[in-house]
Design an enzyme around this catalytic site. Structure first.
Site, PDB file in Angstrom:
ATOM      1  N   ARG A 109     -17.850   8.353   9.250  1.00 41.72           N
ATOM      2  CA  ARG A 109     -18.044   6.951   8.857  1.00 41.72           C
ATOM      3  C   ARG A 109     -17.148   6.017   9.675  1.00 41.72           C
ATOM      4  O   ARG A 109     -17.540   4.891   9.973  1.00 41.72           O
ATOM      5  CB  ARG A 109     -17.726   6.778   7.383  1.00 41.72           C
ATOM      6  CG  ARG A 109     -18.769   7.372   6.472  1.00 41.72           C
ATOM      7  CD  ARG A 109     -18.295   7.207   5.050  1.00 41.72           C
ATOM      8  NE  ARG A 109     -19.241   7.714   4.090  1.00 41.72           N
ATOM      9  CZ  ARG A 109     -18.963   7.788   2.797  1.00 41.72           C
ATOM     10  NH1 ARG A 109     -17.787   7.387   2.330  1.00 41.72           N
ATOM     11  NH2 ARG A 109     -19.863   8.252   1.956  1.00 41.72           N
ATOM     12  N   TYR A 118       0.818  -1.217   0.000  1.00 38.15           N
ATOM     13  CA  TYR A 118       0.000   0.000   0.000  1.00 38.15           C
ATOM     14  C   TYR A 118       0.861   1.280   0.000  1.00 38.15           C
ATOM     15  O   TYR A 118       0.344   2.366  -0.191  1.00 38.15           O
ATOM     16  CB  TYR A 118      -0.937   0.075   1.229  1.00 38.15           C
ATOM     17  CG  TYR A 118      -1.886  -1.097   1.391  1.00 38.15           C
ATOM     18  CD1 TYR A 118      -2.120  -1.986   0.355  1.00 38.15           C
ATOM     19  CD2 TYR A 118      -2.560  -1.296   2.590  1.00 38.15           C
ATOM     20  CE1 TYR A 118      -2.979  -3.062   0.520  1.00 38.15           C
ATOM     21  CE2 TYR A 118      -3.427  -2.361   2.753  1.00 38.15           C
ATOM     22  CZ  TYR A 118      -3.621  -3.251   1.713  1.00 38.15           C
ATOM     23  OH  TYR A 118      -4.477  -4.306   1.887  1.00 38.15           O
ATOM     24  N   LEU A 141     -17.163  -3.983   3.189  1.00 45.80           N
ATOM     25  CA  LEU A 141     -18.253  -3.178   2.630  1.00 45.80           C
ATOM     26  C   LEU A 141     -18.216  -3.228   1.096  1.00 45.80           C
ATOM     27  O   LEU A 141     -18.789  -2.385   0.414  1.00 45.80           O
ATOM     28  CB  LEU A 141     -18.158  -1.742   3.138  1.00 45.80           C
ATOM     29  CG  LEU A 141     -18.323  -1.596   4.655  1.00 45.80           C
ATOM     30  CD1 LEU A 141     -18.065  -0.164   5.106  1.00 45.80           C
ATOM     31  CD2 LEU A 141     -19.721  -2.038   5.095  1.00 45.80           C
ATOM     32  N   SER A 176     -12.333   3.768   5.814  1.00 45.20           N
ATOM     33  CA  SER A 176     -12.992   5.004   5.390  1.00 45.20           C
ATOM     34  C   SER A 176     -12.049   6.173   5.633  1.00 45.20           C
ATOM     35  O   SER A 176     -11.242   6.155   6.550  1.00 45.20           O
ATOM     36  CB  SER A 176     -14.295   5.226   6.164  1.00 45.20           C
ATOM     37  OG  SER A 176     -14.823   6.487   5.806  1.00 45.20           O
ATOM     38  N   ILE A 233     -12.036  -5.195   8.895  1.00 45.43           N
ATOM     39  CA  ILE A 233     -11.233  -3.966   8.853  1.00 45.43           C
ATOM     40  C   ILE A 233     -11.793  -3.008   7.803  1.00 45.43           C
ATOM     41  O   ILE A 233     -11.136  -2.715   6.802  1.00 45.43           O
ATOM     42  CB  ILE A 233      -9.747  -4.286   8.542  1.00 45.43           C
ATOM     43  CG1 ILE A 233      -9.651  -5.388   7.464  1.00 45.43           C
ATOM     44  CG2 ILE A 233      -8.989  -4.678   9.793  1.00 45.43           C
ATOM     45  CD1 ILE A 233      -8.276  -5.509   6.836  1.00 45.43           C
ATOM     46  N   ASN A 282     -18.725   2.993  11.644  1.00 50.80           N
ATOM     47  CA  ASN A 282     -18.348   1.594  11.411  1.00 50.80           C
ATOM     48  C   ASN A 282     -17.944   0.873  12.699  1.00 50.80           C
ATOM     49  O   ASN A 282     -17.951  -0.353  12.749  1.00 50.80           O
ATOM     50  CB  ASN A 282     -17.198   1.516  10.400  1.00 50.80           C
ATOM     51  CG  ASN A 282     -17.626   1.961   9.017  1.00 50.80           C
ATOM     52  OD1 ASN A 282     -18.819   2.076   8.743  1.00 50.80           O
ATOM     53  ND2 ASN A 282     -16.666   2.229   8.149  1.00 50.80           N
TER      54      ASN A 282
HETATM   55  P1  NDP Z   1     -14.163  -1.621   2.210  1.00 58.37           P
HETATM   56  O1  NDP Z   1     -15.101  -2.732   1.993  1.00 58.37           O
HETATM   57  O2  NDP Z   1     -13.675  -1.349   3.570  1.00 58.37           O
HETATM   58  O3  NDP Z   1     -14.830  -0.366   1.563  1.00 58.37           O
HETATM   59  C1  NDP Z   1     -14.222   0.873   1.587  1.00 58.37           C
HETATM   60  C2  NDP Z   1     -15.144   1.836   0.839  1.00 58.37           C
HETATM   61  O4  NDP Z   1     -16.370   1.964   1.549  1.00 58.37           O
HETATM   62  C3  NDP Z   1     -14.531   3.196   0.741  1.00 58.37           C
HETATM   63  O5  NDP Z   1     -14.852   3.665  -0.537  1.00 58.37           O
HETATM   64  C4  NDP Z   1     -15.247   4.017   1.817  1.00 58.37           C
HETATM   65  O6  NDP Z   1     -15.404   5.326   1.380  1.00 58.37           O
HETATM   66  C5  NDP Z   1     -16.600   3.349   1.873  1.00 58.37           C
HETATM   67  N1  NDP Z   1     -17.185   3.374   3.219  1.00 58.37           N
HETATM   68  C6  NDP Z   1     -16.607   2.975   4.380  1.00 58.37           C
HETATM   69  N2  NDP Z   1     -17.458   3.103   5.409  1.00 58.37           N
HETATM   70  C7  NDP Z   1     -18.598   3.589   4.898  1.00 58.37           C
HETATM   71  C8  NDP Z   1     -19.848   3.949   5.462  1.00 58.37           C
HETATM   72  N3  NDP Z   1     -20.068   3.789   6.775  1.00 58.37           N
HETATM   73  N4  NDP Z   1     -20.804   4.424   4.644  1.00 58.37           N
HETATM   74  C9  NDP Z   1     -20.582   4.575   3.319  1.00 58.37           C
HETATM   75  N5  NDP Z   1     -19.425   4.265   2.723  1.00 58.37           N
HETATM   76  C10 NDP Z   1     -18.439   3.773   3.500  1.00 58.37           C
HETATM   77  O7  NDP Z   1     -12.940  -1.881   1.193  1.00 58.37           O
HETATM   78  P2  NDP Z   1     -11.378  -1.977   1.326  1.00 58.37           P
HETATM   79  O8  NDP Z   1     -10.909  -2.523   0.055  1.00 58.37           O
HETATM   80  O9  NDP Z   1     -10.772  -0.726   1.787  1.00 58.37           O
HETATM   81  O10 NDP Z   1     -11.168  -3.116   2.414  1.00 58.37           O
HETATM   82  C11 NDP Z   1     -10.875  -2.871   3.766  1.00 58.37           C
HETATM   83  C12 NDP Z   1      -9.417  -3.101   4.052  1.00 58.37           C
HETATM   84  O11 NDP Z   1      -9.034  -4.436   3.774  1.00 58.37           O
HETATM   85  C13 NDP Z   1      -8.466  -2.294   3.173  1.00 58.37           C
HETATM   86  O12 NDP Z   1      -8.459  -0.944   3.480  1.00 58.37           O
HETATM   87  C14 NDP Z   1      -7.185  -3.020   3.402  1.00 58.37           C
HETATM   88  O13 NDP Z   1      -6.620  -2.673   4.642  1.00 58.37           O
HETATM   89  C15 NDP Z   1      -7.668  -4.464   3.384  1.00 58.37           C
HETATM   90  N6  NDP Z   1      -7.567  -5.089   2.043  1.00 58.37           N
HETATM   91  C16 NDP Z   1      -6.760  -6.192   1.909  1.00 58.37           C
HETATM   92  C17 NDP Z   1      -6.616  -6.824   0.712  1.00 58.37           C
HETATM   93  C18 NDP Z   1      -5.740  -8.019   0.610  1.00 58.37           C
HETATM   94  O14 NDP Z   1      -5.420  -8.436  -0.510  1.00 58.37           O
HETATM   95  N7  NDP Z   1      -5.324  -8.603   1.706  1.00 58.37           N
HETATM   96  C19 NDP Z   1      -7.313  -6.353  -0.503  1.00 58.37           C
HETATM   97  C20 NDP Z   1      -8.182  -5.233  -0.256  1.00 58.37           C
HETATM   98  C21 NDP Z   1      -8.287  -4.650   0.971  1.00 58.37           C
HETATM   99  P3  NDP Z   1     -14.749   6.591   2.142  1.00 58.37           P
HETATM  100  O15 NDP Z   1     -13.279   6.266   2.356  1.00 58.37           O
HETATM  101  O16 NDP Z   1     -14.956   7.691   1.177  1.00 58.37           O
HETATM  102  O17 NDP Z   1     -15.492   6.757   3.408  1.00 58.37           O
END
Ligand code: NDP
Length: 490
Positions: free
Chosen positions: A442, A258, A393, A437, A434, A446
């Site tokens: 948010r 990252y 999410l 946001s 995890i 969460n």
């Molecule tokens: P998420 O499922 O956590 O979704 C994140 C998205 O949801 C962002 O666009 C965020 O927008 C939005 N969001 C978050 N909370 C809310 C809310 N309460 N209401 C509305 N929208 C919301 O996706 P991630 O891919 O980020 O997954 C979480 C974590 O998992 C990653 O950050 C990372 O640490 C890990 N990960 C690991 C991977 C792996 O290969 N091991 C691959 C992908 C992720 P905003 O930021 O604008 O609020």
């Protein structure tokens, strides 16, 4: 009225059984649990000792003067815990004990199933050879009654059965185990040699349960709900991690890939929160697998810390065997409190476990309402690997999830947001989360999911929304593998 000493009540198994004992018997319980207040409400019938069974003085005091103490130790009990229990039992002449988890290696312990006073139950989740040896050497008479996984050599009439079939797997055997604990405490005759079958539907999920922490297979504790940092960098990353820490989130997930470990480290320092209060997770990128030891050191330097709580192999690509053995070394050197993997399908996971010394504590895989990973969850439970979700999410698919009728109705019923319903569902399934946001509101939202409970029916309805196929991390599909290579810089 019977007094039950419950040692090792911190984890899921322990707390489910404590709850069932309270609901289904009239016993009084003294539960030994770490951070006990998070999971229990004390009452006339439940006293909680904040600590584990390592607290010898409290243990002996609780056993003193009881003529029949029922004592359970569950989960991944340590040899020292077993030794303390044995010592207290001898000192206080306790005559009945239910051992759970500590007596794991059935075939290595001489077993008498002659209905003596002492009974040992082992759910078969995480056998601990050293703890088992302590009990075997104790000179106490004990009997092992071993539900859970089938192992050769167990007499037929001591195998837990479900609808005539041997009980399989931890997921389904926990209610059965709990049922057995209830019956052992209620029914004296069960100690005699008789066949034991379960009376409750083992497939029924435990209602209303969402742990705030889980105990990993090496005995360390990990929060169930944390914060992700994918696609955040520099100031945004620093600010959002800081906001999460200020909102009392104590699990932070990052990765070398990252490119933001430095900013995560900065936020932790700025927060002023002692390092040991934070559970920090990072991942080694597969382009570093040939020298993963160095990659761990580089991550530590960027994060500005001596250790991470959990280090994962990000993908099952490249020389991940070499990388795993380097992680095993980093673990032994104290640089990682636990080690695990990410994006491993069950076949790769089992292979890795079979041919290495240390089993992964965690597998972080894409998991959300559309990609529930039910099969993977069962395999991971079977091998004692905790299920950690990424994209809970749905990453880019969140809007579709948020608009599902099943979700919006529940949101209205509980006065919560769709995101909170989706997160609560996974927590009640026992999945570590995890969500990420960059918005402070948010982030708080969460984390505010511990004040309501989805019913079994609601859980079942949400389970139906599974579309099974992963959207992001699917190492079975060549196209996804190709894409993954480009995502993370190979
Ligand atoms: P998420 O499922 O956590 O979704 C994140 C998205 O949801 C962002 O666009 C965020 O927008 C939005 N969001 C978050 N909370 C809310 C809310 N309460 N209401 C509305 N929208 C919301 O996706 P991630 O891919 O980020 O997954 C979480 C974590 O998992 C990653 O950050 C990372 O640490 C890990 N990960 C690991 C991977 C792996 O290969 N091991 C691959 C992908 C992720 P905003 O930021 O604008 O609020």
């Amino acid at each position: 009225m019977k007094h039950v000493l419950f040692l090792g009540a911190t984890g899921t198994a322990g707390s489910v059984i404590v709850r069932d004992l309270l609901e289904r018997t009239d016993c009084i319980i003294t539960a030994f649990a770490r951070h006990a207040s998070q999971n229990y409400h004390e009452s006339d019938r439940l006293k909680v000792v904040d600590g584990d069974a390592l607290v010898q003085t409290e243990l002996t005091a609780a056993m003193q003067g009881q003529d029949a103490v029922y004592c359970a130790i569950s989960g991944e009990s340590l040899p020292q815990v077993a030794a303390n229990i044995v010592a207290a039992m001898k000192a206080c002449q306790v005559r009945r004990v239910i051992f759970m988890g500590a007596v794991g290696i059935y075939n290595e312990i001489p077993v008498e199933i002659d209905g003596d006073d002492n009974v040992a139950i082992n759910p078969g989740q995480i056998p601990n050879r050293d703890a088992a040896a302590v009990i075997a050497d104790s000179g106490l008479d004990y009997t092992i009654l071993r539900p859970g996984y089938l192992q050769e050599g167990i007499p037929d009439d001591f195998i837990l059965t479900f609808k005539g079939e041997p009980a399989k797997g931890y997921t389904t055997s926990l209610p059965a185990l709990s049922d057995l604990a209830v019956r052992l405490i209620s029914d004296e005759k069960l100690y005699a040699k008789e066949s034991v079958s379960i009376t409750r539907d083992m497939t029924k999920r435990t209602e209303g349960f969402a742990m705030k922490a889980v105990t990993l297979n090496n005995g360390i504790e990990m929060p169930m709900l944390g914060f992700g940092t994918f696609l955040t960098s520099e100031e945004t990353c620093e600010q959002s991690v800081l906001a999460a820490l200020q909102a009392k989130v104590r699990l932070i997930d990052t990765a070398a890939a990252y490119g933001n470990e430095t900013f995560v480290g900065n936020a932790i320092k700025k927060s002023g929160i002692p390092r040991e209060e934070i559970f920090l997770v990072s991942k080694v990128n597969f382009d570093s697998y040939e020298d993963a030891g160095k990659a761990v050191d580089n991550s530590l330097a960027r994060l500005g810390t001596d250790y991470v709580d959990l280090m994962l192999l990000h993908w099952p690509f490249g020389n991940y065997y070499a990388a795993w053995r380097a992680l095993e070394k980093a673990y032994k050197d104290g640089k990682c409190r636990a080690i695990g993997v990410s994006n491993f399908d069950p076949d790769r996971l089992i292979d890795l476990i079979k041919f290495n010394e240390i089993a992964p504590a965690v597998n972080q895989i894409e998991t959300n309402i559309f990609v529930q990973r039910k099969t993977e969850h069962e395999w991971m439970e079977k091998y004692g690997v905790a299920h950690m979700a990424y994209a809970p999410l749905g990453q880019g698919h969140r809007n579709e999830m948020f608009e599902l009728q099943e979700v919006t109705e529940l949101a209205e019923k509980y006065g919560k947001t769709p995101a909170q319903i989706l997160l609560r569902y996974q927590l009640q399934r026992g999945v570590i989360l995890i969500p990420k946001s960059t918005h402070e509101e948010r982030i708080k939202e969460n984390f505010d999911v511990f004040d309501f409970t989805l019913t079994v029916k609601e859980m079942d309805d949400l389970a139906e929304l599974d579309r099974v196929t992963p959207q992001i991390g699917d190492p079975e599909k060549p196209e996804k593998v190709e894409t993954a290579m480009t995502w993370i810089g190979k």
